[in-house]
Design an enzyme around this catalytic site. Structure first.
Site, mmCIF file in Angstrom:
data_model
loop_
_atom_site.group_PDB
_atom_site.id
_atom_site.type_symbol
_atom_site.label_atom_id
_atom_site.label_comp_id
_atom_site.label_asym_id
_atom_site.label_seq_id
_atom_site.Cartn_x
_atom_site.Cartn_y
_atom_site.Cartn_z
ATOM 1 N N SER A 78 0.828 -1.214 0.000
ATOM 2 C CA SER A 78 0.000 0.000 0.000
ATOM 3 C C SER A 78 0.857 1.256 0.000
ATOM 4 C CB SER A 78 -0.898 0.047 1.235
ATOM 5 O OG SER A 78 -1.711 -1.059 1.288
ATOM 6 N N LYS A 125 0.839 4.195 -2.914
ATOM 7 C CA LYS A 125 0.681 5.632 -2.645
ATOM 8 C C LYS A 125 1.834 6.424 -3.244
ATOM 9 C CE LYS A 125 -2.159 7.342 0.972
ATOM 10 N NZ LYS A 125 -2.466 7.510 2.373
ATOM 11 N N ARG A 136 3.456 5.672 -5.833
ATOM 12 C CA ARG A 136 3.217 5.728 -7.284
ATOM 13 C C ARG A 136 2.086 6.700 -7.610
ATOM 14 N NH1 ARG A 136 0.673 0.615 -9.563
ATOM 15 N NH2 ARG A 136 -0.985 1.706 -8.473
ATOM 16 N N GLU A 170 -1.420 8.390 12.205
ATOM 17 C CA GLU A 170 -2.794 8.816 11.889
ATOM 18 C C GLU A 170 -3.730 8.212 12.931
ATOM 19 O OE1 GLU A 170 -5.405 9.060 7.945
ATOM 20 O OE2 GLU A 170 -5.502 7.074 8.839
HETATM 21 P P1 0O2 Z 1 -6.680 1.933 5.081
HETATM 22 O O1 0O2 Z 1 -6.466 0.528 4.697
HETATM 23 O O2 0O2 Z 1 -7.909 2.116 5.933
HETATM 24 O O3 0O2 Z 1 -5.492 2.593 5.663
HETATM 25 P P2 0O2 Z 1 -4.374 10.048 1.885
HETATM 26 O O4 0O2 Z 1 -4.864 9.109 0.809
HETATM 27 O O5 0O2 Z 1 -4.417 9.432 3.279
HETATM 28 O O6 0O2 Z 1 -3.077 10.683 1.596
HETATM 29 P P3 0O2 Z 1 -6.690 11.523 2.179
HETATM 30 O O7 0O2 Z 1 -7.606 11.201 1.058
HETATM 31 O O8 0O2 Z 1 -6.642 12.945 2.628
HETATM 32 O O9 0O2 Z 1 -5.260 11.240 1.775
HETATM 33 O O10 0O2 Z 1 -6.991 10.609 3.399
HETATM 34 P P4 0O2 Z 1 -8.360 10.585 4.190
HETATM 35 O O11 0O2 Z 1 -9.458 10.377 3.223
HETATM 36 O O12 0O2 Z 1 -8.412 11.746 5.092
HETATM 37 O O13 0O2 Z 1 -8.181 9.288 5.055
HETATM 38 C C1 0O2 Z 1 -7.860 8.082 4.466
HETATM 39 C C2 0O2 Z 1 -8.339 6.949 5.372
HETATM 40 O O14 0O2 Z 1 -9.618 7.244 5.936
HETATM 41 C C3 0O2 Z 1 -8.544 5.688 4.547
HETATM 42 O O15 0O2 Z 1 -7.362 4.955 4.557
HETATM 43 C C4 0O2 Z 1 -9.673 4.976 5.302
HETATM 44 O O16 0O2 Z 1 -9.161 4.307 6.449
HETATM 45 C C5 0O2 Z 1 -10.503 6.141 5.788
HETATM 46 N N1 0O2 Z 1 -11.510 6.556 4.794
HETATM 47 C C6 0O2 Z 1 -11.565 7.738 4.153
HETATM 48 N N2 0O2 Z 1 -12.633 7.815 3.350
HETATM 49 C C7 0O2 Z 1 -13.289 6.647 3.472
HETATM 50 C C8 0O2 Z 1 -14.505 6.135 2.884
HETATM 51 O O17 0O2 Z 1 -15.182 6.777 2.076
HETATM 52 N N3 0O2 Z 1 -14.877 4.866 3.270
HETATM 53 C C9 0O2 Z 1 -14.154 4.127 4.160
HETATM 54 N N4 0O2 Z 1 -14.607 2.903 4.470
HETATM 55 N N5 0O2 Z 1 -13.006 4.585 4.715
HETATM 56 C C10 0O2 Z 1 -12.579 5.829 4.388
HETATM 57 P P5 0O2 Z 1 -6.906 4.123 3.292
HETATM 58 O O18 0O2 Z 1 -5.490 4.481 3.016
HETATM 59 O O19 0O2 Z 1 -7.884 4.283 2.180
HETATM 60 O O20 0O2 Z 1 -6.979 2.646 3.702
#
Ligand code: 0O2
Length: 233
Positions: free
Chosen positions: A80, A84, A86, A170
């Site tokens: 993962s 990211k 990439r 985080e």
């Molecule tokens: P994992 O496996 O949970 O870690 P970033 O991509 O982090 O640089 P962004 O978009 O600002 O940038 O991050 P965000 O959206 O603030 O937070 C990302 C994480 O929040 C995600 O981690 C999920 O854990 C959660 N999340 C955000 N939006 C959603 C959503 O719509 N549905 C669900 N189920 N979870 C969400 P990862 O990295 O996607 O995965």
């Protein structure tokens, strides 16, 4: 047929990303530093998790209740992290990963009540070794998908034999209802064999469920407030 195409795409992706020469060279050259960095992130998770456990313990003693239902932690997989690197077009170096990928270490705190989320976030941020880098309130401003949670990116020091290192973690704080919703939506998001039309319908259904879940959280909070007020009278 569809499965075969999907398998071919997966193999292509693995060859181009995980098995690409640059990735393999990077892993070979950086095996020890990568393992060390991941160990530091695990230490940072321990620090933050302990802080929440201490707060939960104190509330249990003082108010006879536990604001935290559960704490889950995770380290982002190398796969993962690389995706990211990439997708965000980041330089492939450890310092770039440490600087730009702020969710390598993740701590998820699940509470029963909305108020507890903000109370715990404040308690954490008041601690003098914690630095807040970013705060995203997806409870006040839910995502389009319906996703709700409070996200904090914090820096926490870990104390090693001869040095102190600040590590990014985080923290996601959410209620049981938000967690229930997010885990189902996560399944939907990563399920690849749902026909597009059906996926769209389910996504709409999830937005409705998110509204119902938000209404439930606020009703439960109101009931709890009334119980507490009743106890004080
Ligand atoms: P994992 O496996 O949970 O870690 P970033 O991509 O982090 O640089 P962004 O978009 O600002 O940038 O991050 P965000 O959206 O603030 O937070 C990302 C994480 O929040 C995600 O981690 C999920 O854990 C959660 N999340 C955000 N939006 C959603 C959503 O719509 N549905 C669900 N189920 N979870 C969400 P990862 O990295 O996607 O995965």
């Amino acid at each position: 047929m569809e499965n075969r195409i999907w398998e071919q795409l997966q193999t292509k992706f693995v060859r181009e990303s995980i098995l690409s020469d640059s990735f393999l060279d990077f892993m070979q050259e950086n095996k020890l530093p990568v393992d060390t960095m991941m160990a530091y992130y695990r230490c940072a998770i321990m620090e933050v998790e302990t802080k929440f456990k201490v707060l939960n313990e104190q509330f249990s003693l003082r108010y006879d209740r536990n604001p935290i239902e559960s704490i889950k932690t995770r380290i982002k997989s190398m796969e993962s992290i690389m995706k990211k690197v990439r997708n965000k077009n980041l330089p492939l170096s450890l310092s770039s990963i440490e600087e730009n990928i702020r969710d390598v270490a993740g701590v998820r705190v699940v509470c029963s009540f909305l108020d507890d989320i903000y109370m715990l976030a404040d308690c954490l941020l008041q601690q003098d070794d914690i630095t807040l880098l970013e705060r995203k309130d997806y409870i006040q401003n839910p995502k389009e998908s319906g996703y709700r949670s409070l996200h904090l990116i914090v820096e926490v020091p870990i104390f090693l034999q001869n040095e102190k290192r600040n590590m990014k973690v985080e923290v996601q704080l959410r209620t049981i209802a938000m967690d229930f919703w997010a885990s189902l939506e996560h399944k939907l998001r990563y399920k690849k064999n749902i026909p597009e039309e059906e996926a769209e319908l389910l996504a709409k259904e999830m937005v409705e469920c998110a509204k119902t879940s938000a209404a439930l959280d606020s009703r439960m909070q109101d009931i709890k407030n009334r119980i507490v007020m009743g106890e004080e009278d």
